[in-house]
Design a protein around this motif. Structure first.
Motif, short mmCIF file in Angstrom:
data_model
loop_
_atom_site.label_atom_id
_atom_site.label_comp_id
_atom_site.label_asym_id
_atom_site.label_seq_id
_atom_site.Cartn_x
_atom_site.Cartn_y
_atom_site.Cartn_z
N THR A 125 4.01 153.54 38.82
CA THR A 125 3.30 152.09 38.70
C THR A 125 3.99 151.28 39.24
O THR A 125 3.21 150.39 40.00
CB THR A 125 3.28 151.81 36.93
N ASP A 126 5.02 151.55 39.25
CA ASP A 126 5.77 150.45 40.34
C ASP A 126 5.30 150.31 41.46
O ASP A 126 5.20 149.22 42.77
CB ASP A 126 7.45 150.46 40.49
N GLU A 162 2.15 151.73 43.01
CA GLU A 162 0.62 150.79 42.52
C GLU A 162 1.17 149.04 42.34
O GLU A 162 0.27 148.64 43.39
CB GLU A 162 0.08 151.05 41.06
N THR A 163 1.69 148.60 42.01
CA THR A 163 2.32 146.93 42.20
C THR A 163 3.16 147.01 43.44
O THR A 163 2.58 145.96 43.85
CB THR A 163 2.53 147.38 40.99
N PHE A 168 1.99 148.08 45.95
CA PHE A 168 0.89 148.31 47.15
C PHE A 168 -0.04 146.31 46.96
O PHE A 168 -0.32 146.90 48.19
CB PHE A 168 0.34 149.19 46.77
N GLY A 169 0.04 146.45 45.34
CA GLY A 169 -0.99 145.33 45.34
C GLY A 169 -0.23 143.91 45.96
O GLY A 169 -0.99 143.03 46.98
N LEU A 170 1.43 143.98 45.08
CA LEU A 170 1.52 143.24 46.00
C LEU A 170 1.98 142.93 47.26
O LEU A 170 1.02 141.48 48.71
CB LEU A 170 3.46 142.42 45.79
N SER A 176 -0.41 143.62 49.34
CA SER A 176 -1.85 143.97 49.69
C SER A 176 -2.14 142.10 50.28
O SER A 176 -2.99 141.85 50.57
CB SER A 176 -2.99 144.36 48.94
N THR A 177 -1.59 141.41 48.74
CA THR A 177 -1.83 140.42 48.77
C THR A 177 -1.07 138.89 50.02
O THR A 177 -1.67 138.30 50.92
CB THR A 177 -0.82 139.47 47.50
N ASP A 209 -4.40 146.52 57.93
CA ASP A 209 -4.29 147.25 57.16
C ASP A 209 -3.67 148.80 57.45
O ASP A 209 -4.00 149.17 56.54
CB ASP A 209 -6.02 147.63 57.36
N TYR A 236 3.14 151.97 53.06
CA TYR A 236 3.33 151.46 51.28
C TYR A 236 2.29 152.87 50.30
O TYR A 236 2.12 152.41 48.97
CB TYR A 236 2.40 150.70 50.89
N ASN A 256 6.99 138.77 39.31
CA ASN A 256 6.96 139.27 40.15
C ASN A 256 6.99 138.29 41.33
O ASN A 256 5.52 137.86 41.75
CB ASN A 256 6.14 140.41 41.15
#
Length: 177
Positions: A21-22, A24-25, A27-29, A31-32, A48, A55, A79
């Motif tokens: 889960t960390d 995945e989080t 990667f989302g961070l 990606s932002t 990209d 990541y 975060n």
């Protein structure tokens, strides 16, 4: 930190990135942050491509197993960004600072300096004599920030990273002793 000298400084926490889960989080961070941070540095296609490789969950797991730590940078449980560096120096006494990124809302508030100071302390405690990092030559904002923190350009690096893209970086260094 002295609150009088840095009234804008936030109390930071570092949460080690360990679970799926960390990852995945993270990667989302990333990606932002990356499309904003690198919009004037490299193409969106390269952003990209690099995000997908750097990541990917397997990449993070491999780097962690090899001794690179990843942390969420948090304030009040939220975060703000992430940080990654080697926990132990190499045979030359160098710790590599791999990643130091904040969400744009936290830029220019002294937080990046707090992160670099944290890495300096951790590296010194681990017995390192220097810290090195890579920074894209076109990333003038980061180059200036690292220069203010005492880093100097050690060398230039230009290599293929696959996908028809290049890494065109400076290797910057900060002596700790």
């Amino acid at each position: 930190m002295n609150a009088i000298l840095q009234p804008h400084a936030k109390a930071l926490a570092f949460k080690k990135i360990e679970s799926e889960t960390d990852i995945e989080t993270l990667f989302g961070l990333a990606s932002t942050i990356w499309p904003i941070c690198f919009k004037d540095v490299v193409t969106r296609a390269q952003i990209d491509y690099m995000l997908a490789g750097m990541y990917a969950p397997e990449t993070i797991r491999q780097e962690t197993a090899a001794g690179t730590a990843f942390f969420f940078v948090q304030s009040e449980g939220k975060n703000m960004g992430y940080l990654s560096y080697d926990l132990l120096p190499d045979s030359d006494g160098v710790i590599v600072l791999h990643k130091i990124y904040l969400l744009p809302g936290y830029w220019s508030k002294g937080i990046g300096n707090q992160l670099i100071t944290h890495v300096f302390k951790e590296a010194s405690t681990a017995g390192a004599t220097a810290i090195e990092l890579n920074v894209n030559k076109a990333n003038s904002r980061a180059i200036k920030a690292y220069g203010r923190a005492g880093f100097f350009v050690k060398e230039s690096l230009r290599i293929s990273i696959g996908g028809g893209f290049e890494k065109n970086d400076y290797i910057m260094r900060k002596e700790l002793i």
